[in-house]
Design a protein around this motif. Structure first.
Motif, PDB file in Angstrom:
ATOM      1  N   MET A 293      41.439  37.006  33.337  1.00 21.33           N
ATOM      2  CA  MET A 293      42.071  36.213  34.383  1.00 21.33           C
ATOM      3  C   MET A 293      43.375  35.645  33.852  1.00 21.33           C
ATOM      4  SD  MET A 293      40.737  33.137  36.863  1.00 21.33           S
ATOM      5  CE  MET A 293      40.594  31.838  35.631  1.00 21.33           C
ATOM      6  N   LEU A 294      44.458  35.952  34.564  1.00 19.27           N
ATOM      7  CA  LEU A 294      45.785  35.513  34.127  1.00 19.27           C
ATOM      8  C   LEU A 294      46.132  34.181  34.759  1.00 19.27           C
ATOM      9  CD1 LEU A 294      45.792  38.684  33.791  1.00 19.27           C
ATOM     10  CD2 LEU A 294      48.265  38.516  33.988  1.00 19.27           C
ATOM     11  N   GLU A 295      46.620  33.278  33.921  1.00 21.41           N
ATOM     12  CA  GLU A 295      47.138  31.991  34.384  1.00 21.41           C
ATOM     13  C   GLU A 295      48.613  31.887  33.981  1.00 21.41           C
ATOM     14  OE1 GLU A 295      45.882  29.660  36.239  1.00 21.41           O
ATOM     15  OE2 GLU A 295      43.903  30.578  36.407  1.00 21.41           O
ATOM     16  N   PRO A 296      49.437  31.278  34.830  1.00 23.00           N
ATOM     17  CA  PRO A 296      50.876  31.211  34.517  1.00 23.00           C
ATOM     18  C   PRO A 296      51.204  30.384  33.283  1.00 23.00           C
ATOM     19  CG  PRO A 296      50.462  30.746  36.842  1.00 23.00           C
ATOM     20  CD  PRO A 296      49.146  30.734  36.152  1.00 23.00           C
ATOM     21  N   ARG A 297      50.312  29.437  32.924  1.00 21.60           N
ATOM     22  CA  ARG A 297      50.654  28.505  31.835  1.00 21.60           C
ATOM     23  C   ARG A 297      49.502  28.369  30.849  1.00 21.60           C
ATOM     24  NH1 ARG A 297      52.355  26.553  36.674  1.00 21.60           N
ATOM     25  NH2 ARG A 297      54.607  26.205  36.908  1.00 21.60           N
ATOM     26  N   ARG A 298      49.858  28.087  29.590  1.00 19.05           N
ATOM     27  CA  ARG A 298      48.856  27.922  28.543  1.00 19.05           C
ATOM     28  C   ARG A 298      47.910  26.761  28.845  1.00 19.05           C
ATOM     29  NH1 ARG A 298      52.660  28.014  23.242  1.00 19.05           N
ATOM     30  NH2 ARG A 298      54.281  27.565  24.771  1.00 19.05           N
TER      31      ARG A 298
ATOM     32  N   LEU B 290      42.972  49.874  29.220  1.00 27.23           N
ATOM     33  CA  LEU B 290      42.146  48.645  29.232  1.00 27.23           C
ATOM     34  C   LEU B 290      40.658  49.005  29.263  1.00 27.23           C
ATOM     35  CD1 LEU B 290      44.097  46.250  31.665  1.00 27.23           C
ATOM     36  CD2 LEU B 290      44.061  46.197  29.173  1.00 27.23           C
ATOM     37  N   GLU B 291      40.226  49.790  28.292  1.00 20.77           N
ATOM     38  CA  GLU B 291      38.869  50.342  28.307  1.00 20.77           C
ATOM     39  C   GLU B 291      37.764  49.294  28.409  1.00 20.77           C
ATOM     40  OE1 GLU B 291      37.971  53.244  28.755  1.00 20.77           O
ATOM     41  OE2 GLU B 291      39.744  54.456  28.339  1.00 20.77           O
ATOM     42  N   GLY B 292      37.936  48.162  27.772  1.00 22.47           N
ATOM     43  CA  GLY B 292      36.871  47.166  27.787  1.00 22.47           C
ATOM     44  C   GLY B 292      36.940  46.189  28.935  1.00 22.47           C
ATOM     45  N   VAL B 293      37.828  46.433  29.889  1.00 25.20           N
ATOM     46  CA  VAL B 293      38.064  45.492  30.987  1.00 25.20           C
ATOM     47  C   VAL B 293      37.657  46.137  32.303  1.00 25.20           C
ATOM     48  CG1 VAL B 293      39.817  44.135  32.220  1.00 25.20           C
ATOM     49  CG2 VAL B 293      39.952  44.408  29.730  1.00 25.20           C
ATOM     50  N   GLY B 294      36.928  45.374  33.141  1.00 24.13           N
ATOM     51  CA  GLY B 294      36.524  45.889  34.442  1.00 24.13           C
ATOM     52  C   GLY B 294      37.291  45.276  35.590  1.00 24.13           C
ATOM     53  N   LEU B 295      37.824  44.074  35.387  1.00 22.40           N
ATOM     54  CA  LEU B 295      38.531  43.366  36.463  1.00 22.40           C
ATOM     55  C   LEU B 295      39.673  42.550  35.861  1.00 22.40           C
ATOM     56  CD1 LEU B 295      38.836  42.161  39.376  1.00 22.40           C
ATOM     57  CD2 LEU B 295      37.102  40.461  38.702  1.00 22.40           C
ATOM     58  N   VAL B 296      40.854  42.650  36.481  1.00 25.21           N
ATOM     59  CA  VAL B 296      41.992  41.805  36.107  1.00 25.21           C
ATOM     60  C   VAL B 296      42.300  40.910  37.307  1.00 25.21           C
ATOM     61  CG1 VAL B 296      44.401  41.712  35.368  1.00 25.21           C
ATOM     62  CG2 VAL B 296      42.932  43.597  34.597  1.00 25.21           C
TER      63      VAL B 296
END
Length: 827
Positions: free
Chosen positions: A54-59, A115-121
């Motif tokens: 899960m991507l977030e814009p900020r740290r 992204l072999e180990g990833v199922g959802l971004v």
């Protein structure tokens, strides 16, 4: 978890992602999407045991979301839920959900495009449209298309144009969820803020603390405004029960956590002074009042200058609504907007995507590393602007990172560092010079805001390195942000460790040398005290006189692009020896043989050039004669043909020839325009060795022009366009061809007695225009019909002239009178 509004659409989201590999979730603030969706999907069968990114814009948001989800599961961060941000990773072998910042996804894709180990971004808060989010989505979509049709992509946001993104994602389904929020009473100012912002903010905070219970969240454009408001509040003596908590990206993790934490002491309140970092994803505990300055700070890149500057701009309507929503998370709230309703109606509906206004050098580097030379090969919501992207690729070529649309070996090392290409190139160039530690310090220093707070601070980067090194021991000036210095030092040490560079306290004097590697287009040459010319041709200025103002050469690391001369904020001096060492391959050595108008001569010099800068020059005593001739001819073109020694005969020859040019086919064109255009042909052979205007005076232009005519043409010229005409008195009068459409013969009237018809030239085709003169050589009559003059006008002219010139001969019958060039004819 089921009590949150997002729970109502989770079954639909499950089913959609079971059938489709893309989906869009539009969920209002307070719905719980950031923390509930990953937890609800982490055990989905279609994941096949793979993890969720899960991507977030900020740290700050990434760490906070991961901690909250781990807390809901009764675990520590790093078990089922982890996060990965710059220089801080908390994941383990059992981690199923990784919350990451957007740049991390790009790194993961470059290392493993499938992204072999990833199922959802999951792209959370995608409405912010950061450059890395747009790039990450474009690369992920290609990964789906080429490698992984089973890879799922979920776009989440509260304020999003779902239809546009759906079209980009092959008509992906759009799922909408109503948020849970309480009513927020919104107040506008009766009139716009005049003067400085901070006093208005301090006054609003003071009033809100008196009028409302609970804690306050105050939105300000940047850290500088936060510090000034904090200082203003300190002067009010608000009491021990009111805590002032700054919140911005460059604060330490501990300080950020304190700002986000709930107030624990009864009766205590908190005033959180935040940038737009608190606009989305984060929940600041206990907030019931929002005060919004209505401003935010964004980077804007100018392809015209190649520079990026932070600009303070009004927020969009979407951002203002997000900020207001912070007051209605826990119960009814209040929002004070420090602008008028009229101003609100003028706000843009949404912010501008960063890709339209950002420096695209990092993007161009990532695409080259991905194997893409043309952005059109990928699918974008907003494609990169062509001008900015082209300039970015030119920079990569200049840095030696790109060649013929592919990364060079050096470029691959630059891409692997994860720094801006300029800074990565600088660090890699510094290591063989035993300056790696200083380069790492500079790279991190230049990636952050200035560690010195004073408005009148000098621009010397070396002083920043000095305070950076003194900060850990507490030896720092009052205007230095010690916390930021310590964080920069820590990140620089991490960078050194990754490169195998040992920390060093070597002098900062080599800063200019290193900056020259990073900013080859910003080498500046002094033209007067404090005023410089950059190698890209732009002007630059140090606004206050300081030691750097007298340096012959600088490298400007940070400057704006306002006005004719950009203001330099950070720079370091560069010696001539260092300049020639760094740019020995780029410095052009050329002979310049040029016309110098001030002296009216050809000047021959040898120059050493770097971009728009002339580094040094010296005279050439025996220049190439062909170059001298070329410069002389260009000088004549600049000065016009009037610089040549025109005699009356030369000019008359030109005019006579132009007269015949009208009648005779293929007759040479000797107009000034053609003569200028063909100088090499007719004048060039006679000008070898001539270097000055004075030497031109030896030319015989009449002879040169005659050489442009054949023998037959010269004969025709004499026959058709004679230089003189013999008149009845016996005089040979010159013909004036200056008006080649009407050649003129100026002759005293008395010399024409007895001539019945107007004289003609050009084989009788053209009558001369007669200017009949008085004895005093003044025109008395202009005519092309002499016979008509004798019949109709002579007698009136005679009356006038006889009275004025009684001693002269004025016969009654001009046709039978004796022509004379004297007062009276001789008998």
């Amino acid at each position: 978890m089921n009590k949150l509004p997002i729970a109502e659409v989770l079954p639909q989201l499950h089913a959609t992602l079971q059938e489709r590999n893309c989906a869009i979730l539009v969920a209002q603030p307070g719905a719980g999407k950031t923390t509930q969706v990953p937890l609800a999907l982490m055990n989905a069968s279609w994941l096949q045991g793979r993890k969720i990114l899960m991507l977030e814009p900020r740290r700050l948001a990434a760490r906070a979301a991961a901690r909250y989800m781990a807390k809901l599961l009764g675990e520590e961060v790093g078990q089922s839920i982890g996060y990965r941000v710059k220089n801080d990773t908390r994941i383990g072998s059992k981690t199923r959900v990784e919350v990451i910042t957007e740049g991390i996804l790009t790194r993961l894709l470059q290392q493993d495009p499938a992204l072999e180990g990833v199922g959802l971004v999951i792209f959370d808060e995608f409405h912010e449209r950061s450059l890395h989010a747009d790039l990450g989505l474009a690369l992920t979509r290609q990964s789906q298309t080429v490698f992984r049709e089973d890879l799922r992509v979920l776009i989440m946001s509260a304020t999003l144009d779902g239809k546009a993104i759906s079209a980009m994602l092959d008509d992906a389904p759009v799922i909408e969820s109503e948020g849970r929020s309480y009513p927020v009473d919104t107040h506008y100012l009766p009139q716009a803020v005049s003067g400085k912002l901070e006093p208005a903010v301090v006054s609003s905070i003071h009033k809100a603390l008196q009028a409302h219970a609970g804690s306050l969240l105050v939105f300000l454009p940047g850290a500088a405004e936060i510090h000034r408001v904090e200082k203003g509040l300190g002067a009010l003596n608000l009491g021990n029960n009111v805590e002032i908590a700054p919140l911005y990206a460059n604060l330490s993790i501990e300080a950020q956590d304190r700002a986000l934490a709930a107030v624990t002491k009864p009766g205590h309140r908190k005033v959180v002074l935040a940038t737009s970092i608190a606009e989305t994803s984060l929940t600041v505990e206990g907030i019931t009042v929002v005060i919004d300055s209505g401003l935010m700070r964004v980077p804007k890149f100018s392809p015209r200058t190649g520079m990026t500057r932070l600009t303070t701009v009004p927020v969009s309507v979407a951002s203002a609504d997000q900020r207001r929503g912070r007051a209605g998370r826990l119960g009814p709230g209040v929002c004070y907007r420090l602008w008028t309703e009229t101003e609100h109606r003028q706000l843009p509906p949404r912010g501008t995507p960063e890709i339209r206004e950002a420096d695209l050098a990092p993007l161009a580097l990532e695409l080259a590393a991905w194997g893409v030379s043309d952005p059109a090969e990928l699918v974008w919501l907003d494609p990169p602007p062509a001008a900015a992207y082209g300039q970015a690729r030119e920079l990569l070529v200049q840095l030696g990172a790109l060649h013929e649309n592919a990364l060079t070996p050096h470029g691959k090392r630059v891409a692997a560092l994860g720094l801006h290409p300029r800074l990565a190139h600088m660090v890699l160039q510094a290591i063989p010079l035993a300056l790696g530690a200083l380069a790492c310090e500079l790279a991190v220093l230049l990636s952050e805001r200035d560690v010195m707070r004073a408005a009148d601070r000098d621009a010397d980067v070396r002083s920043r390195i000095e305070v950076l090194r003194r900060a850990p021991s507490g030896e720092a000036r009052a205007d230095v942000d010690v916390g930021l210095c310590r964080r920069i030092t820590a990140e620089a040490n991490i960078l050194m460790q990754s490169l195998g560079v040992r920390p060093s306290d070597c002098s900062a004097e080599a800063s200019g040398l290193l900056l020259a590697f990073a900013y080859p287009d910003r080498v500046a040459q002094r033209r007067s005290a404090g005023r410089f010319t950059l190698s890209n041709g732009r002007g630059a200025v140090l606004q206050e006189l300081q030691p750097l103002s007298q340096e012959r050469y600088l490298v400007a690391a940070e400057l704006d692009d306002n006005g004719v001369d950009s203001r330099i904020f950070l720079a370091a001096p560069l010696s001539e020896e260092e300049l020639f060492s760094v740019f020995h391959q780029q410095i052009r050595k050329e002979q310049a043989v040029e016309w110098e108008g001030a002296t009216g001569s050809v000047k021959a010099i040898e120059r050493w050039l770097l971009g728009a800068l002339t580094l040094k020059e010296r005279p050439i005593h025996e220049p190439d004669l062909d170059l001298v001739l070329h410069a002389l001819l260009e000088g004549i073109r600049t000065e016009s043909l009037d610089i040549l020694p025109w005699s009356r005969s030369a000019r008359q020859l030109q005019e006579r020839s132009q007269f015949l040019h009208q009648f005779i086919e293929n007759w040479p064109d000797l107009s000034d325009e053609t003569l200028l255009a063909t100088l090499e042909e007719w004048a060039g052979p006679h000008l070898y060795g001539v270097k000055s205007k004075g030497a031109l005076s030896r030319l015989n232009l009449t002879s040169l022009l005659e050489e442009m005519l054949t023998w037959e043409q010269r004969r025709q010229l004499d026959e058709w366009a004679p230089t003189h005409m013999s008149v009845p008195s016996g005089s040979r009068i010159p013909i004036d061809y200056s008006n080649n459409e009407a050649p003129t013969l100026s002759v005293r009237l008395q010399e024409m007695f007895g001539l019945a018809d107007t004289p003609r030239i050009a084989k009788g085709r053209v009558p001369l225009t007669l200017h009949l003169l008085s004895p005093a050589q003044r025109p008395m009559q202009v005519t092309k019909d002499l016979a008509s003059f004798w019949r109709e006008a002579y007698f009136e002219v005679k009356k006038d002239l006889k009275g004025r010139y009684p001693k002269h001969y004025w016969p009654d019958d001009p046709m039978s009178a004796i022509p004379t060039n004297r007062a009276k004819p001789r008998i």
